[in-house]
Design a protein around this motif. Structure first.
Motif, mmCIF file in Angstrom:
data_model
loop_
_atom_site.group_PDB
_atom_site.id
_atom_site.type_symbol
_atom_site.label_atom_id
_atom_site.label_comp_id
_atom_site.label_asym_id
_atom_site.label_seq_id
_atom_site.Cartn_x
_atom_site.Cartn_y
_atom_site.Cartn_z
ATOM 1 N N ALA A 138 123.945 52.947 2.884
ATOM 2 C CA ALA A 138 124.072 51.712 3.667
ATOM 3 C C ALA A 138 122.719 51.042 3.846
ATOM 4 O O ALA A 138 122.576 49.821 3.728
ATOM 5 C CB ALA A 138 124.718 52.012 5.027
ATOM 6 N N GLU A 139 121.700 51.868 4.116
ATOM 7 C CA GLU A 139 120.340 51.346 4.269
ATOM 8 C C GLU A 139 119.849 50.734 2.955
ATOM 9 O O GLU A 139 119.300 49.634 2.924
ATOM 10 C CB GLU A 139 119.402 52.477 4.700
ATOM 11 N N SER A 140 120.085 51.459 1.854
ATOM 12 C CA SER A 140 119.656 50.966 0.549
ATOM 13 C C SER A 140 120.373 49.677 0.180
ATOM 14 O O SER A 140 119.751 48.742 -0.347
ATOM 15 C CB SER A 140 119.915 52.041 -0.511
ATOM 16 N N MET A 141 121.663 49.617 0.432
ATOM 17 C CA MET A 141 122.432 48.401 0.149
ATOM 18 C C MET A 141 121.820 47.194 0.844
ATOM 19 O O MET A 141 121.637 46.132 0.233
ATOM 20 C CB MET A 141 123.879 48.585 0.618
ATOM 21 N N LYS A 142 121.463 47.373 2.098
ATOM 22 C CA LYS A 142 120.900 46.270 2.888
ATOM 23 C C LYS A 142 119.498 45.898 2.413
ATOM 24 O O LYS A 142 119.201 44.722 2.150
ATOM 25 C CB LYS A 142 120.848 46.664 4.372
ATOM 26 N N VAL A 143 118.646 46.900 2.261
ATOM 27 C CA VAL A 143 117.219 46.659 2.050
ATOM 28 C C VAL A 143 116.895 46.276 0.613
ATOM 29 O O VAL A 143 116.017 45.437 0.368
ATOM 30 C CB VAL A 143 116.403 47.903 2.478
ATOM 31 N N THR A 144 117.602 46.869 -0.362
ATOM 32 C CA THR A 144 117.196 46.681 -1.758
ATOM 33 C C THR A 144 118.021 45.650 -2.517
ATOM 34 O O THR A 144 117.599 45.230 -3.600
ATOM 35 C CB THR A 144 117.254 48.010 -2.534
ATOM 36 N N THR A 145 119.196 45.247 -1.986
ATOM 37 C CA THR A 145 120.010 44.307 -2.763
ATOM 38 C C THR A 145 120.663 43.186 -1.960
ATOM 39 O O THR A 145 120.626 42.032 -2.381
ATOM 40 C CB THR A 145 121.129 45.049 -3.537
ATOM 41 N N CYS A 146 121.272 43.504 -0.834
ATOM 42 C CA CYS A 146 122.209 42.557 -0.225
ATOM 43 C C CYS A 146 121.689 41.723 0.943
ATOM 44 O O CYS A 146 122.372 40.798 1.380
ATOM 45 C CB CYS A 146 123.482 43.294 0.210
ATOM 46 N N LEU A 147 120.519 42.029 1.470
ATOM 47 C CA LEU A 147 119.973 41.208 2.560
ATOM 48 C C LEU A 147 118.485 40.932 2.374
ATOM 49 O O LEU A 147 118.074 39.782 2.208
ATOM 50 C CB LEU A 147 120.219 41.867 3.925
ATOM 51 N N ASN A 148 117.677 41.980 2.397
ATOM 52 C CA ASN A 148 116.231 41.776 2.428
ATOM 53 C C ASN A 148 115.669 41.041 1.213
ATOM 54 O O ASN A 148 114.772 40.199 1.360
ATOM 55 C CB ASN A 148 115.523 43.122 2.619
ATOM 56 N N ILE A 197 120.211 35.719 -6.517
ATOM 57 C CA ILE A 197 119.507 36.958 -6.200
ATOM 58 C C ILE A 197 120.501 38.025 -5.717
ATOM 59 O O ILE A 197 120.436 39.196 -6.112
ATOM 60 C CB ILE A 197 118.421 36.725 -5.127
ATOM 61 N N GLY A 198 121.416 37.618 -4.854
ATOM 62 C CA GLY A 198 122.357 38.576 -4.295
ATOM 63 C C GLY A 198 123.491 38.945 -5.222
ATOM 64 O O GLY A 198 123.653 40.120 -5.606
ATOM 65 N N TYR A 199 124.278 37.949 -5.615
ATOM 66 C CA TYR A 199 125.507 38.225 -6.372
ATOM 67 C C TYR A 199 125.249 38.587 -7.834
ATOM 68 O O TYR A 199 125.851 39.517 -8.365
ATOM 69 C CB TYR A 199 126.433 37.004 -6.327
ATOM 70 N N LYS A 200 124.361 37.859 -8.496
ATOM 71 C CA LYS A 200 124.174 38.028 -9.934
ATOM 72 C C LYS A 200 123.247 39.193 -10.290
ATOM 73 O O LYS A 200 123.493 39.937 -11.237
ATOM 74 C CB LYS A 200 123.615 36.737 -10.554
ATOM 75 N N GLU A 201 122.160 39.341 -9.515
ATOM 76 C CA GLU A 201 121.140 40.307 -9.927
ATOM 77 C C GLU A 201 121.116 41.564 -9.059
ATOM 78 O O GLU A 201 120.840 42.646 -9.559
ATOM 79 C CB GLU A 201 119.772 39.634 -9.964
ATOM 80 N N GLY A 202 121.426 41.434 -7.779
ATOM 81 C CA GLY A 202 121.394 42.608 -6.905
ATOM 82 C C GLY A 202 122.686 43.398 -6.887
ATOM 83 O O GLY A 202 122.686 44.631 -6.987
ATOM 84 N N LEU A 203 123.804 42.710 -6.760
ATOM 85 C CA LEU A 203 125.089 43.374 -6.569
ATOM 86 C C LEU A 203 125.458 44.366 -7.679
ATOM 87 O O LEU A 203 126.025 45.427 -7.380
ATOM 88 C CB LEU A 203 126.190 42.316 -6.410
ATOM 89 N N PRO A 218 107.992 46.039 -3.537
ATOM 90 C CA PRO A 218 108.416 47.234 -4.270
ATOM 91 C C PRO A 218 109.811 47.708 -3.893
ATOM 92 O O PRO A 218 110.560 48.182 -4.741
ATOM 93 C CB PRO A 218 107.368 48.286 -3.894
ATOM 94 N N ILE A 219 110.141 47.579 -2.608
ATOM 95 C CA ILE A 219 111.446 48.034 -2.128
ATOM 96 C C ILE A 219 112.511 46.968 -2.366
ATOM 97 O O ILE A 219 113.606 47.261 -2.863
ATOM 98 C CB ILE A 219 111.381 48.371 -0.622
ATOM 99 N N ARG A 220 112.177 45.739 -2.054
ATOM 100 C CA ARG A 220 113.190 44.680 -2.082
ATOM 101 C C ARG A 220 113.530 44.203 -3.494
ATOM 102 O O ARG A 220 114.610 43.643 -3.696
ATOM 103 C CB ARG A 220 112.729 43.513 -1.212
ATOM 104 N N PHE A 221 112.628 44.424 -4.439
ATOM 105 C CA PHE A 221 112.895 43.995 -5.821
ATOM 106 C C PHE A 221 112.619 45.096 -6.848
ATOM 107 O O PHE A 221 113.348 45.216 -7.833
ATOM 108 C CB PHE A 221 112.049 42.764 -6.159
ATOM 109 N N GLY A 222 111.563 45.867 -6.636
ATOM 110 C CA GLY A 222 111.190 46.884 -7.609
ATOM 111 C C GLY A 222 112.291 47.897 -7.862
ATOM 112 O O GLY A 222 112.499 48.342 -9.001
ATOM 113 N N ARG A 282 116.483 50.207 -11.387
ATOM 114 C CA ARG A 282 117.881 50.605 -11.633
ATOM 115 C C ARG A 282 118.445 49.954 -12.897
ATOM 116 O O ARG A 282 119.282 50.553 -13.573
ATOM 117 C CB ARG A 282 118.733 50.256 -10.416
ATOM 118 N N TYR A 283 117.997 48.752 -13.189
ATOM 119 C CA TYR A 283 118.394 48.136 -14.456
ATOM 120 C C TYR A 283 117.891 48.993 -15.621
ATOM 121 O O TYR A 283 118.628 49.268 -16.575
ATOM 122 C CB TYR A 283 117.832 46.719 -14.567
ATOM 123 N N LEU A 284 116.638 49.421 -15.527
ATOM 124 C CA LEU A 284 116.059 50.238 -16.599
ATOM 125 C C LEU A 284 116.758 51.592 -16.696
ATOM 126 O O LEU A 284 117.119 52.043 -17.793
ATOM 127 C CB LEU A 284 114.566 50.440 -16.347
#
Length: 539
Positions: free
Chosen positions: A322-332, A366-372, A416-420, A425-427
């Motif tokens: 839940a923390e990772s979902m928020k911080v790395t893809t869906c909010l931050n 950023i959210g739907y196309k690249e993070g989700l 590093p956290i919000r985008f790295g 994960r893509y790699l």
């Protein structure tokens, strides 16, 4: 109408004004709480009054629990003097809906408020009573991530912590030192079980709290200031637990417009004050409607049924997801994207940015196309639902005066956290990093931001960031308006894994970032032009 226990007895007047009131028997709950306390919370600020206190009131109002909260403030004692004592521990919760409606309710679940004033203080005796009570089940904290730090920037113990370790629990002066001393008092008076729960917005918060408390305890046990059994008590999961949590709720400082609305309704005696420690507080709290509190269900002494108040109880792995979902893809990441371009384009409110078609598309991409596609799914909250709420309700909410300038603080530590992690994960997942268009655009936008000039070509004050000591020398040879003047310096900066969290060259993104930056760093208006070009280029 006055916000006091006597004042709210005129129920008809409050209810006629559209202000909800507590429904439980206050005197009964107060007496039971004093005799058998269950939950004490450290950190008397706005987030506590907007999330934990209303949750407990829901249980009380619905007859699901019979004891209230005790709150203790250990950093800014004036909060108790200014925001609790004048209102007899009541507060007015103003929930600011994205639809323009404001829900108003008096929160009265706090039965006692006190300060963590140490062994010589007037409240410390009561705190020792609470901590020695077998009925105590929960000790929770919202004291910010800094509250768990025992060391200064030099890596050495701060003076209060160093003093505490040498002087022992009876003379503790630091925040965590005094909490550890109270836990030692519990150990000496029955060694009863209890859960210590950090509810602060930081990853692995339970471990941060445990490490801080046990490090002080280890010092005491090592120098003979505490019984050796205290260490065993703190490390015995059947006695003491340190659950992880994920918290998410925006609670801005009290707003003058909200105060005026309350005064126009006839509520008297409220005022907004700023303490000597710069805490802005009042008898009311304004907050967003959306909230999440996900808690590792590890409570050796039991707990109130807070799942019936909307809290999620689960295992540690789910909390981490839940923390990772928020911080790395869906909010931050969405927040930081809007912060970078909002500053460059002259915006001062995130909600206004969401009215801008280009910026709205950036947030969505950023959210739907690249993070989700690489978002962790905790199961209890669907990432798509979480993201929908962020994009459609939370960020556009005009009542939440969050600014891109505030969010832009410390960006070098956030990238590093919000985008790295997403790029990694893509790699790792074999996904094509060529599909990443907006993340490198944000990286390029941040380089453009580092020039210190906005899109009009006017000098712009950058938000504080410890990374400037690294970035400023490398950006000096690529000033505003020069396109790319020193490619080598930019390549050196983009190679900093400490800043970007990933090898951008290996990810095939370096050239893309440089291309975007060169286009943005040409003339006034180029940031807007490049943003518009690329957010509309994507399918």
């Amino acid at each position: 109408m006055r916000l006091t226990r006597e004042g709210i007895k005129d129920r008809e007047k409050w209810l006629a004004s559209g202000i909800g009131l507590p429904e439980f028997d206050y005197e009964s709950v107060k007496d039971k709480t004093k005799e058998s306390p269950v939950w004490i919370h450290f950190g008397a600020g706005n987030i506590f009054r907007a999330l934990q206190a209303p949750a407990m009131q829901k249980l009380l109002d619905e007859g699901l629990f019979d004891r209230g909260l005790v709150v203790c403030e250990g950093f800014d004692y004036e909060i108790i003097d200014k925001a609790y004592d004048p209102y007899e521990n009541l507060s007015l919760l103003m929930t600011l809906g994205s639809d323009g409606n404001i829900r108003k309710k008096v929160i009265g679940s706090v039965m006692e408020s006190c300060v963590l004033d140490g062994s010589a203080g007037k409240d410390y005796g009561r705190l020792k009573e609470i901590f020695s009570s077998p009925s105590l089940e929960m000790i929770s904290f919202t004291i910010t991530e800094k509250g768990y730090s025992l060391r200064g920037a030099d890596g050495e113990y701060t003076k209060p912590v160093a003093h505490d370790i040498s002087a022992g629990p009876e003379k503790a002066e630091s925040y965590i030192g005094k909490v550890a001393a109270l836990l030692y008092h519990r150990f000496k008076n029955g060694a009863f079980p209890v859960a210590c729960i950090s509810m602060d917005n930081c990853s692995g918060n339970g471990d941060l709290l445990k490490k801080a408390i046990t490090e002080i305890a280890d010092g005491w046990c090592g120098n003979g200031c505490a019984d050796a059994g205290f260490k065993e008590y703190l490390n015995d999961g059947t006695k003491i637990s340190f659950p992880w949590t994920m918290i998410d709720k925006i609670t801005p400082r009290p707003d003058e417009n909200i105060l005026k609305e309350l005064e126009d309704m006839g509520v008297e005696g409220l005022e907004i004050t700023v303490t000597d420690k710069h805490t802005c507080t009042s008898g009311f709290v304004n907050t967003e409607e959306t909230e999440y509190l996900v808690i590792e269900d590890d409570f050796p002494a039991g707990r109130p049924p807070l799942e019936k108040a909307g809290f999620y109880f689960t295992d540690r792995e789910t909390v981490k997801k839940a923390e990772s979902m928020k911080v790395t893809t869906c909010l931050n990441p969405v927040h930081t994207s809007l912060a970078v371009f909002g500053c460059l384009l002259g915006f001062t409110k995130i909600s206004d940015e969401m009215k801008d078609e280009d910026l709205k598309k950036l947030a969505e991409r950023i959210g739907y196309k690249e993070g989700l596609p690489v978002a962790d799914d905790p199961g209890i909250i669907k990432p798509i639902d979480f993201l929908d709420t962020v994009i459609k309700k939370r960020l556009p909410n005009p009542f939440l005066p969050d600014t891109p300038q505030r969010i832009a603080c410390d960006t070098s530590k956030k990238l590093p956290i919000r985008f790295g992690i997403t790029v990694s994960r893509y790699l790792e997942g074999g996904l094509d990093t060529a599909d990443l268009k907006m993340i490198p655009l944000v990286f390029a936008g941040w380089l453009r931001y580092l020039t210190g000039f906005d899109d009009k070509g006017e000098a712009m004050e950058k938000s504080p960031d410890p990374g400037f000591s690294v970035t400023d020398p490398l950006m000096a040879s690529n000033p505003f308006g020069s396109g790319i003047k020193d490619r080598k310096a930019l390549e050196e900066l983009l190679a900093c894994k400490e800043i970007f969290g990933v090898d951008l060259d290996k990810a095939g993104l370096t050239e893309k970032v440089l291309k975007y930056f060169e286009e943005m760093n040409s003339t006034p208006g180029s940031v807007r032009a490049v943003l518009k070009k690329y957010v509309n280029e994507m399918n």
